[in-house]
Design an enzyme around this catalytic site. Structure first.
Site, PDB file in Angstrom:
ATOM      1  N   ILE A  58     -30.617  -4.383   9.385  1.00 51.12           N
ATOM      2  CA  ILE A  58     -31.093  -3.063   9.821  1.00 51.12           C
ATOM      3  C   ILE A  58     -29.927  -2.073   9.929  1.00 51.12           C
ATOM      4  O   ILE A  58     -30.060  -0.894   9.571  1.00 51.12           O
ATOM      5  CB  ILE A  58     -31.828  -3.197  11.180  1.00 51.12           C
ATOM      6  CG1 ILE A  58     -33.142  -3.993  10.973  1.00 51.12           C
ATOM      7  CG2 ILE A  58     -32.116  -1.841  11.793  1.00 51.12           C
ATOM      8  CD1 ILE A  58     -33.828  -4.431  12.261  1.00 51.12           C
ATOM      9  N   TYR A  60     -32.858 -12.638  25.535  1.00 46.37           N
ATOM     10  CA  TYR A  60     -33.060 -11.576  24.528  1.00 46.37           C
ATOM     11  C   TYR A  60     -34.128 -10.586  25.008  1.00 46.37           C
ATOM     12  O   TYR A  60     -33.945  -9.364  24.932  1.00 46.37           O
ATOM     13  CB  TYR A  60     -33.483 -12.238  23.211  1.00 46.37           C
ATOM     14  CG  TYR A  60     -33.615 -11.292  22.029  1.00 46.37           C
ATOM     15  CD1 TYR A  60     -32.484 -10.809  21.380  1.00 46.37           C
ATOM     16  CD2 TYR A  60     -34.868 -10.918  21.556  1.00 46.37           C
ATOM     17  CE1 TYR A  60     -32.601  -9.962  20.273  1.00 46.37           C
ATOM     18  CE2 TYR A  60     -34.998 -10.071  20.455  1.00 46.37           C
ATOM     19  CZ  TYR A  60     -33.861  -9.602  19.817  1.00 46.37           C
ATOM     20  OH  TYR A  60     -33.986  -8.763  18.727  1.00 46.37           O
ATOM     21  N   LYS A  91     -33.625  -6.585  25.619  1.00 41.36           N
ATOM     22  CA  LYS A  91     -34.357  -5.593  24.814  1.00 41.36           C
ATOM     23  C   LYS A  91     -35.305  -4.765  25.678  1.00 41.36           C
ATOM     24  O   LYS A  91     -35.538  -3.582  25.410  1.00 41.36           O
ATOM     25  CB  LYS A  91     -35.109  -6.294  23.678  1.00 41.36           C
ATOM     26  CG  LYS A  91     -34.179  -6.958  22.660  1.00 41.36           C
ATOM     27  CD  LYS A  91     -33.250  -5.939  22.009  1.00 41.36           C
ATOM     28  CE  LYS A  91     -32.309  -6.547  20.996  1.00 41.36           C
ATOM     29  NZ  LYS A  91     -31.417  -5.549  20.372  1.00 41.36           N
ATOM     30  N   GLY A 111     -26.751  -6.681  17.508  1.00 38.23           N
ATOM     31  CA  GLY A 111     -27.551  -7.487  18.423  1.00 38.23           C
ATOM     32  C   GLY A 111     -27.512  -8.937  18.004  1.00 38.23           C
ATOM     33  O   GLY A 111     -27.269  -9.260  16.834  1.00 38.23           O
ATOM     34  N   ASP A 144     -18.460  -3.146  12.859  1.00 36.81           N
ATOM     35  CA  ASP A 144     -18.911  -4.547  12.867  1.00 36.81           C
ATOM     36  C   ASP A 144     -17.708  -5.423  13.179  1.00 36.81           C
ATOM     37  O   ASP A 144     -16.583  -4.931  13.315  1.00 36.81           O
ATOM     38  CB  ASP A 144     -19.603  -4.955  11.552  1.00 36.81           C
ATOM     39  CG  ASP A 144     -20.750  -5.963  11.808  1.00 36.81           C
ATOM     40  OD1 ASP A 144     -20.485  -7.021  12.416  1.00 36.81           O
ATOM     41  OD2 ASP A 144     -21.888  -5.683  11.401  1.00 36.81           O
ATOM     42  N   ASN A 197     -26.989  -0.742  17.219  1.00 42.21           N
ATOM     43  CA  ASN A 197     -27.799  -1.698  16.454  1.00 42.21           C
ATOM     44  C   ASN A 197     -27.313  -3.141  16.590  1.00 42.21           C
ATOM     45  O   ASN A 197     -28.115  -4.061  16.476  1.00 42.21           O
ATOM     46  CB  ASN A 197     -27.794  -1.271  14.976  1.00 42.21           C
ATOM     47  CG  ASN A 197     -28.287  -2.370  14.070  1.00 42.21           C
ATOM     48  OD1 ASN A 197     -29.478  -2.621  13.957  1.00 42.21           O
ATOM     49  ND2 ASN A 197     -27.355  -3.090  13.438  1.00 42.21           N
ATOM     50  N   LYS A 250     -33.227 -20.378  23.656  1.00 43.43           N
ATOM     51  CA  LYS A 250     -33.473 -21.662  24.346  1.00 43.43           C
ATOM     52  C   LYS A 250     -34.405 -21.349  25.510  1.00 43.43           C
ATOM     53  O   LYS A 250     -34.268 -20.283  26.122  1.00 43.43           O
ATOM     54  CB  LYS A 250     -32.170 -22.224  24.949  1.00 43.43           C
ATOM     55  CG  LYS A 250     -31.336 -23.126  24.050  1.00 43.43           C
ATOM     56  CD  LYS A 250     -31.839 -24.553  24.070  1.00 43.43           C
ATOM     57  CE  LYS A 250     -30.934 -25.501  23.337  1.00 43.43           C
ATOM     58  NZ  LYS A 250     -30.871 -25.359  21.891  1.00 43.43           N
ATOM     59  N   ASN A 264     -40.902 -13.444  24.559  1.00 44.01           N
ATOM     60  CA  ASN A 264     -41.087 -14.563  23.623  1.00 44.01           C
ATOM     61  C   ASN A 264     -40.581 -15.845  24.253  1.00 44.01           C
ATOM     62  O   ASN A 264     -39.560 -15.824  24.950  1.00 44.01           O
ATOM     63  CB  ASN A 264     -40.269 -14.327  22.343  1.00 44.01           C
ATOM     64  CG  ASN A 264     -41.033 -13.520  21.325  1.00 44.01           C
ATOM     65  OD1 ASN A 264     -42.238 -13.310  21.456  1.00 44.01           O
ATOM     66  ND2 ASN A 264     -40.315 -13.052  20.312  1.00 44.01           N
TER      67      ASN A 264
HETATM   68  P1  NAD Z   1     -28.558  -9.114  11.730  1.00 42.33           P
HETATM   69  O1  NAD Z   1     -28.154 -10.387  12.411  1.00 42.33           O
HETATM   70  O2  NAD Z   1     -29.002  -9.164  10.321  1.00 42.33           O
HETATM   71  O3  NAD Z   1     -27.367  -8.052  11.882  1.00 42.33           O
HETATM   72  C1  NAD Z   1     -26.776  -7.776  13.127  1.00 42.33           C
HETATM   73  C2  NAD Z   1     -25.366  -7.220  12.894  1.00 42.33           C
HETATM   74  O4  NAD Z   1     -24.764  -7.001  14.180  1.00 42.33           O
HETATM   75  C3  NAD Z   1     -24.473  -8.186  12.113  1.00 42.33           C
HETATM   76  O5  NAD Z   1     -23.818  -7.501  11.060  1.00 42.33           O
HETATM   77  C4  NAD Z   1     -23.494  -8.672  13.169  1.00 42.33           C
HETATM   78  O6  NAD Z   1     -22.215  -8.978  12.631  1.00 42.33           O
HETATM   79  C5  NAD Z   1     -23.423  -7.478  14.121  1.00 42.33           C
HETATM   80  N1  NAD Z   1     -22.957  -7.882  15.437  1.00 42.33           N
HETATM   81  C6  NAD Z   1     -23.437  -8.903  16.192  1.00 42.33           C
HETATM   82  N2  NAD Z   1     -22.696  -9.020  17.301  1.00 42.33           N
HETATM   83  C7  NAD Z   1     -21.728  -8.075  17.245  1.00 42.33           C
HETATM   84  C8  NAD Z   1     -20.656  -7.716  18.092  1.00 42.33           C
HETATM   85  N3  NAD Z   1     -20.402  -8.365  19.230  1.00 42.33           N
HETATM   86  N4  NAD Z   1     -19.860  -6.681  17.728  1.00 42.33           N
HETATM   87  C9  NAD Z   1     -20.079  -6.012  16.574  1.00 42.33           C
HETATM   88  N5  NAD Z   1     -21.088  -6.319  15.721  1.00 42.33           N
HETATM   89  C10 NAD Z   1     -21.888  -7.348  16.062  1.00 42.33           C
HETATM   90  O7  NAD Z   1     -29.681  -8.472  12.667  1.00 42.33           O
HETATM   91  P2  NAD Z   1     -30.875  -7.463  12.308  1.00 42.33           P
HETATM   92  O8  NAD Z   1     -32.092  -8.248  12.116  1.00 42.33           O
HETATM   93  O9  NAD Z   1     -30.451  -6.476  11.284  1.00 42.33           O
HETATM   94  O10 NAD Z   1     -31.044  -6.743  13.726  1.00 42.33           O
HETATM   95  C11 NAD Z   1     -30.413  -5.519  14.073  1.00 42.33           C
HETATM   96  C12 NAD Z   1     -30.885  -5.108  15.471  1.00 42.33           C
HETATM   97  O11 NAD Z   1     -32.315  -4.995  15.481  1.00 42.33           O
HETATM   98  C13 NAD Z   1     -30.540  -6.101  16.561  1.00 42.33           C
HETATM   99  O12 NAD Z   1     -30.197  -5.405  17.747  1.00 42.33           O
HETATM  100  C14 NAD Z   1     -31.834  -6.876  16.749  1.00 42.33           C
HETATM  101  O13 NAD Z   1     -31.926  -7.435  18.046  1.00 42.33           O
HETATM  102  C15 NAD Z   1     -32.852  -5.795  16.509  1.00 42.33           C
HETATM  103  N6  NAD Z   1     -34.172  -6.334  16.093  1.00 42.33           N
HETATM  104  C16 NAD Z   1     -34.347  -6.996  14.906  1.00 42.33           C
HETATM  105  C17 NAD Z   1     -35.607  -7.479  14.566  1.00 42.33           C
HETATM  106  C18 NAD Z   1     -35.889  -8.213  13.273  1.00 42.33           C
HETATM  107  O14 NAD Z   1     -37.049  -8.609  13.057  1.00 42.33           O
HETATM  108  N7  NAD Z   1     -34.933  -8.410  12.383  1.00 42.33           N
HETATM  109  C19 NAD Z   1     -36.673  -7.299  15.435  1.00 42.33           C
HETATM  110  C20 NAD Z   1     -36.464  -6.631  16.624  1.00 42.33           C
HETATM  111  C21 NAD Z   1     -35.217  -6.149  16.950  1.00 42.33           C
END
Ligand code: NAD
Length: 484
Positions: free
Chosen positions: A259, A390, A394, A328, A278, A326, A333, A384
């Site tokens: 995202i 988490y 959120k 996350g 990142d 973004n 668990k 969940n």
């Molecule tokens: P992803 O794991 O594909 O990408 C997350 C990115 O965040 C990665 O590039 C990672 O390196 C970076 N990151 C993680 N920890 C970090 C840190 N400490 N410092 C700097 N960068 C860090 O995740 P995604 O699916 O693209 O999700 C992006 C956001 O959207 C997250 O906050 C996630 O919780 C939220 N989200 C995703 C979904 C989904 O279905 N994919 C659903 C709800 C919420």
């Protein structure tokens, strides 16, 4: 594409075989999405039927500016609608189903057979206060909903529910939101969406850009949602229909993939210069993203003590307009088995870092009229199994943007969250197959979203046209049934 049913759904032959054999497999409808930057006339060639109401002129103006052909449901509305569309040289006609509407009114008949397909139905329900007036929603929508094109749109424009309204009025306003959620489930089969656009008294001028976005293909995965427009945040720049982020600086954390990557790309496509943050171990991916969009890189762990200052140094005296939190992580668990490290890691990245970085930027680097955008999750709304950490992090962001919005409103800054449902990324690819399938199918649109769907919603909330939306959490979830 790793969604087998959606892949089958794009194949017309497979669709007809499943249909002919009457197999109990609901093939999701592929969604029409927009590629590339915002266009001047995203609704060119599309017909939209509009009901009469206090906002008719503003609605018609917005549709005509977007290139749509406007159809009104009553000949008595033609003069007002034509005056509003005149500046954009768009035709306004009476919808063929206005006869169908009156016969539905009299006899409960459904849609007239020879009326043509329409992209959208827009009902102005802002004056509805009685059960009799509520019936006009049925009279307008019932004969026309069957004419909605694939990936079409239903938008009901309403006033906010409030305990200060009369009980009957509040009941009618609440009814509209319930009706829209039901319609979303019905039209989701054809990839169409239904949403409520709530306009606060005095915020009418901020409605048109939001309506435009809800009718655009960029909102393809937003359905069954209310979007509220208020005059809370002080006025900032006037909305632009193309390149709305020209000259703006944006910061996106976790921009290496998923995202975050799609968001960096979407913000850059609308004119923003993007700083991609990142972790150091993702240096190659982050640099690739930044290079492709003419942005820059800050390699940092968002939880590190010196990260806020390193970001401020990288921004320089110009500061930043748009901040997208973004980055996350999940460490799933069930609570009894969850290690303290898993709790701390998730709350640290998903919440504590967001608060710390925002506080540092608010002290000077974040410009007036700016945007703070957080990635919440449907998991934060519904909760969940295995995600107490988490879900807490959120859910926290929903409360965070609500209170932050009030604090920054006088500076014209808005604070909002997006709550994605099931989005096809590395994070969701790691979910066990059966749970993954449930995540995709238990939604009005019957499929997962793409990172671009979330990115488009973030780009919209970052744009000047979203000045009326603040303190909100917008679900980009395809009408996910959980937590709804
Ligand atoms: P992803 O794991 O594909 O990408 C997350 C990115 O965040 C990665 O590039 C990672 O390196 C970076 N990151 C993680 N920890 C970090 C840190 N400490 N410092 C700097 N960068 C860090 O995740 P995604 O699916 O693209 O999700 C992006 C956001 O959207 C997250 O906050 C996630 O919780 C939220 N989200 C995703 C979904 C989904 O279905 N994919 C659903 C709800 C919420």
């Amino acid at each position: 594409m790793n969604d087998l049913l959606l892949a089958l759904g794009t194949n017309r032959r497979a669709r007809s075989v499943v249909g002919a054999l009457k197999l109990p497999i609901p093939l999701p409808e592929p969604l029409a999405r927009a590629a590339g930057p915002w266009e001047a006339r995203p609704l060119e060639g599309e017909s939209v039927v509009v009901s009469g109401g206090p906002l008719l002129a503003a609605i018609t103006g917005a549709l005509a500016e977007a290139g749509a052909t406007v159809l009104v449901d009553d000949a008595a509305l033609l003069a007002t609608a034509r005056a509003a569309a005149e500046a954009y040289a768009r035709p306004v006609r009476v919808d063929a189903d206005s006869r169908g509407a009156s016969s539905a009114n009299a006899s409960g008949l459904a849609s007239s057979a020879n009326a043509s397909r329409v992209h959208a139905l827009v009902l102005d329900a802002t004056a509805f206060e009685t059960v009799e007036q509520l019936r006009a929603a049925y009279v307008f929508l019932s004969p026309r909903v069957g004419r909605l094109a694939r990936s079409g749109r239903v938008v009901v424009i309403a006033r906010a529910c409030a305990s200060t309204a009369s009980p009957a009025t509040n009941a009618v306003r609440t009814a509209l939101a319930g009706m829209v959620r039901a319609i979303a489930k019905e039209v989701g089969r054809k990839g169409a969406t239904a949403n409520t656009l709530i306009v606060a008294e005095g915020a009418e001028a901020r409605m048109p850009p939001v309506l435009r976005w809800l009718l655009d293909r960029r909102s393809a995965f937003v359905t069954a949602q209310p979007l509220t427009v208020t005059a809370r945040a002080a006025a900032a720049r006037s909305p632009a229909v193309v390149r709305p982020l020209d000259g703006q600086v944006a910061l996106v954390t976790g921009a290496a993939r998923g995202i975050g990557k799609a968001t960096a790309q979407a913000l850059a496509a609308e004119g923003a210069r993007v700083i991609c943050v990142d972790r150091a171990e993702d240096s190659a991916e982050t640099s690739q993203v930044a290079q492709a969009i003419g942005g820059s890189v800050v390699l940092a762990d968002v939880t590190a003590a010196d990260t806020p200052q390193r970001i401020i140094d990288a921004l320089g005296p110009r500061g930043v307009d748009i901040v997208v939190h973004n980055a996350g992580i999940t460490r799933d668990k069930t609570l009894g088995r969850m290690s303290p490290e898993a709790w701390d890691a998730v709350l640290g990245v998903n919440l504590a870092a967001v608060i710390r970085i925002t506080d540092a930027l608010l002290a000077g680097a974040l410009r007036d009229g700016g945007r703070v955008l957080c990635l919440s999750s449907v998991s934060g709304i519904a909760g969940n199994v295995g995600q107490a950490n988490y879900s807490a992090s959120k859910a926290a962001l929903i409360g965070y943007v609500d209170a932050l919005a009030a604090q920054v409103a006088p500076r014209g800054i808005t604070a909002n969250a997006i709550a994605p449902g099931f989005i096809e990324t590395r994070m969701t690819a790691a979910i066990p197959l059966m749970i993954r399938e449930a995540g995709r199918r238990l939604a009005a649109l019957g499929q997962g979203g793409q990172p671009e769907d979330v990115a488009q919603a973030l780009a919209f909330l970052a744009s000047p046209g979203a000045q009326g939306i603040t303190g909100a959490t917008l679900r980009v979830c395809g009408g996910a049934l959980i937590g709804a």
